[in-house]
Motif scaffolding. Structure first.
Motif, PDB file in Angstrom:
ATOM      1  N   GLY A 272      12.364   6.019  -5.557  1.00 52.03           N
ATOM      2  CA  GLY A 272      12.402   5.051  -6.824  1.00 52.03           C
ATOM      3  C   GLY A 272      11.185   4.035  -6.520  1.00 52.03           C
ATOM      4  O   GLY A 272      10.015   4.412  -7.284  1.00 52.03           O
ATOM      5  N   SER A 273      11.305   3.142  -5.756  1.00 54.25           N
ATOM      6  CA  SER A 273      10.261   2.259  -5.721  1.00 54.25           C
ATOM      7  C   SER A 273      10.337   1.588  -4.291  1.00 54.25           C
ATOM      8  O   SER A 273      11.056   1.743  -3.586  1.00 54.25           O
ATOM      9  CB  SER A 273       9.976   1.351  -6.799  1.00 54.25           C
ATOM     10  OG  SER A 273       8.834   0.644  -6.658  1.00 54.25           O
ATOM     11  N   ASP A 274       9.364   0.247  -4.138  1.00 50.96           N
ATOM     12  CA  ASP A 274       9.283  -0.294  -2.933  1.00 50.96           C
ATOM     13  C   ASP A 274      10.492  -1.207  -2.514  1.00 50.96           C
ATOM     14  O   ASP A 274      10.721  -1.642  -1.537  1.00 50.96           O
ATOM     15  CB  ASP A 274       8.080  -1.073  -2.796  1.00 50.96           C
ATOM     16  CG  ASP A 274       6.909  -0.384  -2.674  1.00 50.96           C
ATOM     17  OD1 ASP A 274       6.628   0.175  -1.890  1.00 50.96           O
ATOM     18  OD2 ASP A 274       5.983  -0.629  -3.762  1.00 50.96           O
ATOM     19  N   HIS A 275      11.380  -1.103  -3.491  1.00 50.03           N
ATOM     20  CA  HIS A 275      12.638  -2.158  -3.136  1.00 50.03           C
ATOM     21  C   HIS A 275      13.671  -1.120  -2.148  1.00 50.03           C
ATOM     22  O   HIS A 275      14.638  -1.566  -1.576  1.00 50.03           O
ATOM     23  CB  HIS A 275      13.506  -2.234  -4.249  1.00 50.03           C
ATOM     24  CG  HIS A 275      14.089  -1.176  -4.943  1.00 50.03           C
ATOM     25  ND1 HIS A 275      13.101  -0.464  -5.873  1.00 50.03           N
ATOM     26  CD2 HIS A 275      15.229  -0.642  -5.168  1.00 50.03           C
ATOM     27  CE1 HIS A 275      13.755   0.562  -6.308  1.00 50.03           C
ATOM     28  NE2 HIS A 275      15.085   0.356  -6.056  1.00 50.03           N
ATOM     29  N   ALA A 276      13.336  -0.016  -2.134  1.00 48.48           N
ATOM     30  CA  ALA A 276      14.171   1.122  -1.585  1.00 48.48           C
ATOM     31  C   ALA A 276      14.998   0.779  -0.107  1.00 48.48           C
ATOM     32  O   ALA A 276      15.945   0.820   0.170  1.00 48.48           O
ATOM     33  CB  ALA A 276      13.789   2.457  -1.574  1.00 48.48           C
ATOM     34  N   TYR A 277      13.749   0.536   0.812  1.00 49.49           N
ATOM     35  CA  TYR A 277      14.204   0.353   2.402  1.00 49.49           C
ATOM     36  C   TYR A 277      14.893  -0.916   2.507  1.00 49.49           C
ATOM     37  O   TYR A 277      15.508  -1.284   3.261  1.00 49.49           O
ATOM     38  CB  TYR A 277      12.901   0.625   3.023  1.00 49.49           C
ATOM     39  CG  TYR A 277      12.598   1.802   3.521  1.00 49.49           C
ATOM     40  CD1 TYR A 277      13.239   2.867   4.236  1.00 49.49           C
ATOM     41  CD2 TYR A 277      11.517   2.453   2.474  1.00 49.49           C
ATOM     42  CE1 TYR A 277      12.918   3.849   4.503  1.00 49.49           C
ATOM     43  CE2 TYR A 277      11.356   3.943   2.613  1.00 49.49           C
ATOM     44  CZ  TYR A 277      11.999   4.900   3.452  1.00 49.49           C
ATOM     45  OH  TYR A 277      11.559   6.124   3.663  1.00 49.49           O
TER      46      TYR A 277
ATOM     47  N   SER B 135      16.582 -14.034   0.871  1.00 47.44           N
ATOM     48  CA  SER B 135      17.541 -14.145  -0.245  1.00 47.44           C
ATOM     49  C   SER B 135      17.508 -12.932  -1.405  1.00 47.44           C
ATOM     50  O   SER B 135      18.619 -12.517  -1.551  1.00 47.44           O
ATOM     51  CB  SER B 135      17.310 -15.378  -1.120  1.00 47.44           C
ATOM     52  OG  SER B 135      18.058 -16.414  -0.777  1.00 47.44           O
ATOM     53  N   ASN B 136      16.192 -12.420  -1.673  1.00 49.68           N
ATOM     54  CA  ASN B 136      16.053 -11.604  -2.452  1.00 49.68           C
ATOM     55  C   ASN B 136      14.823 -10.898  -2.487  1.00 49.68           C
ATOM     56  O   ASN B 136      13.810 -11.751  -2.304  1.00 49.68           O
ATOM     57  CB  ASN B 136      16.487 -11.984  -3.884  1.00 49.68           C
ATOM     58  CG  ASN B 136      16.681 -10.639  -4.933  1.00 49.68           C
ATOM     59  OD1 ASN B 136      17.686  -9.945  -4.724  1.00 49.68           O
ATOM     60  ND2 ASN B 136      15.879 -10.296  -5.766  1.00 49.68           N
ATOM     61  N   TYR B 137      14.533  -9.616  -2.805  1.00 50.63           N
ATOM     62  CA  TYR B 137      13.359  -8.919  -3.092  1.00 50.63           C
ATOM     63  C   TYR B 137      13.024  -8.562  -4.469  1.00 50.63           C
ATOM     64  O   TYR B 137      14.225  -7.913  -4.926  1.00 50.63           O
ATOM     65  CB  TYR B 137      12.973  -7.785  -1.968  1.00 50.63           C
ATOM     66  CG  TYR B 137      11.751  -7.168  -2.563  1.00 50.63           C
ATOM     67  CD1 TYR B 137      10.232  -7.686  -2.738  1.00 50.63           C
ATOM     68  CD2 TYR B 137      11.664  -5.898  -2.793  1.00 50.63           C
ATOM     69  CE1 TYR B 137       9.390  -7.320  -3.284  1.00 50.63           C
ATOM     70  CE2 TYR B 137      10.521  -5.038  -3.219  1.00 50.63           C
ATOM     71  CZ  TYR B 137       9.480  -5.642  -3.523  1.00 50.63           C
ATOM     72  OH  TYR B 137       8.324  -5.087  -3.815  1.00 50.63           O
ATOM     73  N   PHE B 138      12.310  -9.228  -5.115  1.00 50.12           N
ATOM     74  CA  PHE B 138      12.084  -8.912  -6.705  1.00 50.12           C
ATOM     75  C   PHE B 138      10.966  -7.859  -6.629  1.00 50.12           C
ATOM     76  O   PHE B 138       9.810  -8.397  -6.675  1.00 50.12           O
ATOM     77  CB  PHE B 138      11.828 -10.214  -7.548  1.00 50.12           C
ATOM     78  CG  PHE B 138      12.889 -11.218  -7.556  1.00 50.12           C
ATOM     79  CD1 PHE B 138      13.770 -10.934  -8.501  1.00 50.12           C
ATOM     80  CD2 PHE B 138      12.833 -12.155  -6.755  1.00 50.12           C
ATOM     81  CE1 PHE B 138      14.962 -11.808  -8.789  1.00 50.12           C
ATOM     82  CE2 PHE B 138      13.851 -13.217  -6.815  1.00 50.12           C
ATOM     83  CZ  PHE B 138      15.009 -12.945  -7.960  1.00 50.12           C
ATOM     84  N   ASN B 139      11.137  -6.423  -7.163  1.00 48.54           N
ATOM     85  CA  ASN B 139      10.223  -5.619  -7.094  1.00 48.54           C
ATOM     86  C   ASN B 139       9.837  -5.371  -8.507  1.00 48.54           C
ATOM     87  O   ASN B 139      10.989  -5.376  -9.677  1.00 48.54           O
ATOM     88  CB  ASN B 139      10.764  -4.131  -6.719  1.00 48.54           C
ATOM     89  CG  ASN B 139       9.671  -3.446  -6.457  1.00 48.54           C
ATOM     90  OD1 ASN B 139       8.795  -3.376  -5.766  1.00 48.54           O
ATOM     91  ND2 ASN B 139       9.710  -2.380  -7.142  1.00 48.54           N
ATOM     92  N   ARG B 140       8.610  -5.288  -9.166  1.00 47.13           N
ATOM     93  CA  ARG B 140       8.445  -4.968 -10.633  1.00 47.13           C
ATOM     94  C   ARG B 140       7.495  -3.666 -10.573  1.00 47.13           C
ATOM     95  O   ARG B 140       6.530  -3.657  -9.958  1.00 47.13           O
ATOM     96  CB  ARG B 140       7.759  -5.968 -11.182  1.00 47.13           C
ATOM     97  CG  ARG B 140       7.445  -5.740 -12.665  1.00 47.13           C
ATOM     98  CD  ARG B 140       6.832  -7.014 -13.453  1.00 47.13           C
ATOM     99  NE  ARG B 140       6.357  -6.971 -14.596  1.00 47.13           N
ATOM    100  CZ  ARG B 140       6.794  -6.787 -15.735  1.00 47.13           C
ATOM    101  NH1 ARG B 140       8.067  -6.919 -15.670  1.00 47.13           N
ATOM    102  NH2 ARG B 140       6.271  -6.814 -16.762  1.00 47.13           N
TER     103      ARG B 140
ATOM    104  N   ALA C 132       0.772  -1.198   0.094  1.00 46.37           N
ATOM    105  CA  ALA C 132       0.124  -0.077  -0.053  1.00 46.37           C
ATOM    106  C   ALA C 132       0.828   1.123   0.079  1.00 46.37           C
ATOM    107  O   ALA C 132       1.901   1.183   0.429  1.00 46.37           O
ATOM    108  CB  ALA C 132      -0.944   0.088   1.119  1.00 46.37           C
ATOM    109  N   ALA C 133       0.385   2.148  -0.556  1.00 38.92           N
ATOM    110  CA  ALA C 133       0.896   3.674  -0.311  1.00 38.92           C
ATOM    111  C   ALA C 133       2.382   3.944  -0.942  1.00 38.92           C
ATOM    112  O   ALA C 133       3.083   4.723  -0.168  1.00 38.92           O
ATOM    113  CB  ALA C 133       0.900   4.275   1.146  1.00 38.92           C
ATOM    114  N   GLU C 134       2.770   3.135  -1.956  1.00 40.08           N
ATOM    115  CA  GLU C 134       4.113   3.546  -2.646  1.00 40.08           C
ATOM    116  C   GLU C 134       3.972   5.067  -3.210  1.00 40.08           C
ATOM    117  O   GLU C 134       4.956   5.524  -2.935  1.00 40.08           O
ATOM    118  CB  GLU C 134       4.236   2.602  -3.800  1.00 40.08           C
ATOM    119  CG  GLU C 134       5.555   2.525  -4.228  1.00 40.08           C
ATOM    120  CD  GLU C 134       5.608   3.501  -5.472  1.00 40.08           C
ATOM    121  OE1 GLU C 134       6.980   3.761  -5.729  1.00 40.08           O
ATOM    122  OE2 GLU C 134       4.830   4.131  -5.876  1.00 40.08           O
TER     123      GLU C 134
END
Length: 210
Positions: free
Chosen positions: A133-138, A74-79, A50-52
């Motif tokens: 940028g997007s939700d991968h940032a934090y 291991s990894n967060y894949f954000n699209r 929510a709230a990106e």
């Protein structure tokens, strides 16, 4: 292993691309894994934030409230960058062998959509210190891997994301079904493969610590 995108949209339109192009493949990835009877060794989280658009609030909240899980991701894949097809990964050398085995089947699925795995060259970049940028940032700020898929336009639609991003043209009909479908398959193969490793991906060389 996490993958996902954000549910909210810039209020001038409906968010069919930003970020329907991230949310719908994440949901389809989960469906494909379940339909195949997948039983991964590690947890797979499909994260629809929510709230990106208002400051990455959903993903920031999750990261800040799950510090005990950071070392186990291991990894967060954000699209979140348009509906082109997932066609490549570029990974640090320490991750390459794992990804090479996992990605091996991807070029046998559809010759129209080839997949390339690249080994990152040069010195690693510093770990980011501010969000954007997007939700991968934090995730990235806290040293959690956020390797993302590279995308291409093999059918030559001459797609212009800038024409759509945060405008009244951000509609469902601007998506590209074939690309969304194949991206879902690519994500399912890679995410499931990572979840079945007997170890977390190495973070060696992921970021340069200042």
């Amino acid at each position: 292993v996490l993958l996902g995108g954000h549910l909210d949209a810039f209020d001038v339109s409906t968010g069919g691309v930003d970020n329907g192009s991230g949310v719908t493949p994440a949901m389809e990835t989960a469906r494909l894994i379940m339909a195949a009877g997948g039983k991964p060794k590690r947890t797979i989280l499909v994260t629809l934030w929510a709230a990106e658009e208002f400051g990455l609030l959903g993903s920031k909240h999750w990261v800040e409230n799950n510090q005990d899980k950071w070392s186990n991701v291991s990894n967060y894949f954000n699209r979140d960058g348009g509906p082109l097809v997932a066609s490549s990964l570029t990974v640090p050398e320490a991750m390459y062998d794992d990804f090479e085995k996992i990605c091996a089947p991807l070029n046998s699925i559809d010759p129209e959509f080839p997949f390339t795995l690249n080994k990152r060259t040069g010195d690693p970049r510093p770990r980011p210190t501010s969000a954007g940028g997007s939700d991968h940032a934090y995730f990235a700020i806290n040293g959690i891997p956020t390797i993302g898929f590279g995308t291409t336009d093999p059918r030559g639609y001459d797609f212009n994301y800038g024409e759509i991003w945060h405008t009244e043209r951000d509609l469902y009909n601007m998506s590209i079904p074939a690309y969304q479908n194949h991206t879902s398959i690519v994500q399912a193969v890679v995410v499931y493969g990572l979840a079945n490793l007997d170890h977390v991906l190495s973070r060696e060389g992921l970021y340069r610590e200042e």
